[in-house]
Design a protein around this motif. Structure first.
Motif, short mmCIF file in Angstrom:
data_model
loop_
_atom_site.label_atom_id
_atom_site.label_comp_id
_atom_site.label_asym_id
_atom_site.label_seq_id
_atom_site.Cartn_x
_atom_site.Cartn_y
_atom_site.Cartn_z
N ALA A 31 3.99 4.11 -1.01
CA ALA A 31 4.12 2.71 -0.57
C ALA A 31 2.73 2.16 -0.23
O ALA A 31 1.90 2.86 0.35
CB ALA A 31 5.02 2.62 0.66
N SER A 32 2.49 0.91 -0.62
CA SER A 32 1.18 0.30 -0.39
C SER A 32 1.32 -1.09 0.19
O SER A 32 2.39 -1.69 0.18
CB SER A 32 0.41 0.23 -1.71
N GLY A 33 0.20 -1.62 0.70
CA GLY A 33 0.21 -2.98 1.24
C GLY A 33 0.12 -2.93 2.76
O GLY A 33 0.99 -2.34 3.41
N PRO A 87 -4.47 1.70 3.76
CA PRO A 87 -3.89 3.03 3.64
C PRO A 87 -2.56 2.99 2.87
O PRO A 87 -1.83 2.00 2.93
CB PRO A 87 -3.64 3.42 5.11
N LEU A 88 -2.30 4.09 2.18
CA LEU A 88 -1.05 4.24 1.44
C LEU A 88 -0.18 5.27 2.15
O LEU A 88 -0.70 6.14 2.85
CB LEU A 88 -1.34 4.75 0.02
N ARG A 152 7.02 -2.47 -3.31
CA ARG A 152 6.21 -3.62 -2.92
C ARG A 152 7.02 -4.92 -2.99
O ARG A 152 7.05 -5.69 -2.04
CB ARG A 152 5.03 -3.70 -3.88
N ALA A 153 7.73 -5.11 -4.11
CA ALA A 153 8.53 -6.34 -4.26
C ALA A 153 9.69 -6.36 -3.27
O ALA A 153 10.15 -7.43 -2.87
CB ALA A 153 9.04 -6.47 -5.69
N SER A 154 10.15 -5.17 -2.86
CA SER A 154 11.26 -5.12 -1.89
C SER A 154 10.75 -5.34 -0.48
O SER A 154 11.55 -5.41 0.46
CB SER A 154 11.98 -3.77 -1.96
#
Lengths: 247, 247
Positions: A31-33, A87-88, A152-154
């Motif tokens: 997961a990123s962002g 961070p991921l 990401r889109a979720s």
């Protein structure tokens, strides 16, 4: 711990999480962002599933109990597909139960998704979460809910919504408890539909819709320009809104 | 005509159309996708704007009056960002008029978009088209409507909806003819809103919403889980659906 080599076995596993096959094999997801990551490490359903935090060079550790790794620039950039610079997270993929045609379904609104584009699937899962769908069933045609793009889109909802792995779209059959509703380009006007509390909304594949053989009420969204269609996640979300608005 | 060299001036222009700056400079846009391309070469508003058809090696010409070029595999693949394998179109960018704050607006529903993600902008333009918005105003923050990704997500609607180039989000001011409506996380419940025929819906930037200084009714979409939010194109489309449903 710092990792610089692309031959490091951990890094090789993390790299495999950019594709569905690697996710399945490792049982992990990436997961990123900044905002999403910050939210997931604190979320009661997710924080204990976080297996590792992957930091870009010389960045501060996150407030997480998980093991933290600093990556070289080059390795970090290969994993940070969207150039977030943050961070991921490596997260254990939540268990996804199988749902076979005819099996019981949880009460409320069940969403059945066959969308093959991860961004569309993510947006749909996000809407299903926001409108409190009781389950999302992913058909065999559907993209993985745990691709980095889907997550990401979720907006992280992939980890929060109860997901089930279903059969092919053409093999769907629902228990008598739930009224099946197919989103289609033809059928009854959505705005005239009276939703039953227990409903199963079937969302077809991009550009292909729902097979004609499936039995259930067909609903369409009336558009002023009938030659046009909507993005599949948009159309499905309008249906979820319509349900939530009546309940 | 066949093109094999990456130094060919035409090819260099086409390659520049993958970025906003190149699109602005050349006044051209690149459209891809079998179904979208096929639809655009026949569309009365678009067919005369098609300037070139770019064919992958040894594929058949399209039924278009525009000049057709066969590209080498390598050149074709650089332009076919989404791996469609189908002919691409080079299309003259339709004229986009400026709209300054206070200027008159066309009757009906006007959508004001500040979305910075091209996929979100495309999905929003597609919905604006489907629900017959009379205009879409793109603020200074907004992505280009003619990036390949926007065109693709719009399903070609970028070429069909009346587009205007507007000021920054914070500088918006509407003429008295139109009731401004801001999509927000707080405000009146959308489902209770009585739409005026002439309305201007403002859709903010991803994750940032609409500046507090903007004057107008604020509407939010009631969600069962109030911690969550929706994808910006999804939220805007639900508002457009709500308008279309009352009109």
């Amino acid at each position: 711990m710092r990792i610089d080599s692309k031959d490091n076995p951990r890094f090789k596993t993390w790299l495999s999480l950019l594709e569905s096959a690697g996710i399945r094999k490792a049982g992990l997801a990436l997961a990123s962002g900044g905002r999403i990551v910050n939210e997931l490490i604190h979320h009661p359903k997710v924080r204990d599933l976080v297996e590792a935090v992957l930091l870009p060079p010389s960045s501060e550790k996150l407030p997480s109990a998980a093991r933290q790794f600093e990556l070289s620039d080059q390795l970090y950039e290969r994993l940070d597909e969207y150039g977030t610079g943050s961070p991921l997270l490596v997260i254990k993929k939540p268990a996804i139960e199988n749902w076979s045609s005819g099996d019981p379904l949880p009460e409320g609104l069940v969403v059945v998704a066959a969308t093959s584009d991860p961004a569309n699937l993510g947006a749909l899962i996000r809407s299903a979460h926001a409108f409190s769908a009781s389950a999302v069933i992913l058909t065999k045609e559907c993209a993985s809910a745990f691709l980095p793009k889907t997550i990401r889109a979720s907006s992280g909802s992939s980890f929060k919504v109860p997901l089930f792995s279903g059969p092919r779209l053409s093999e769907l059959r629902f228990p008598p408890s739930h009224a099946p509703v197919m989103l289609d380009l033809k059928g009854k006007d959505l705005s005239e539909h009276k939703w039953l509390k227990n409903s199963a909304v079937v969302v077809g594949q991009e550009g292909q819709g729902v097979p004609e053989s499936l039995v259930g009420e067909r609903l369409h969204i009336r558009m002023s320009d009938n030659l046009e269609s909507l993005n599949v996640a948009v159309a499905a979300s309008i249906a979820l809104y319509s349900y939530a608005n009546q309940k």
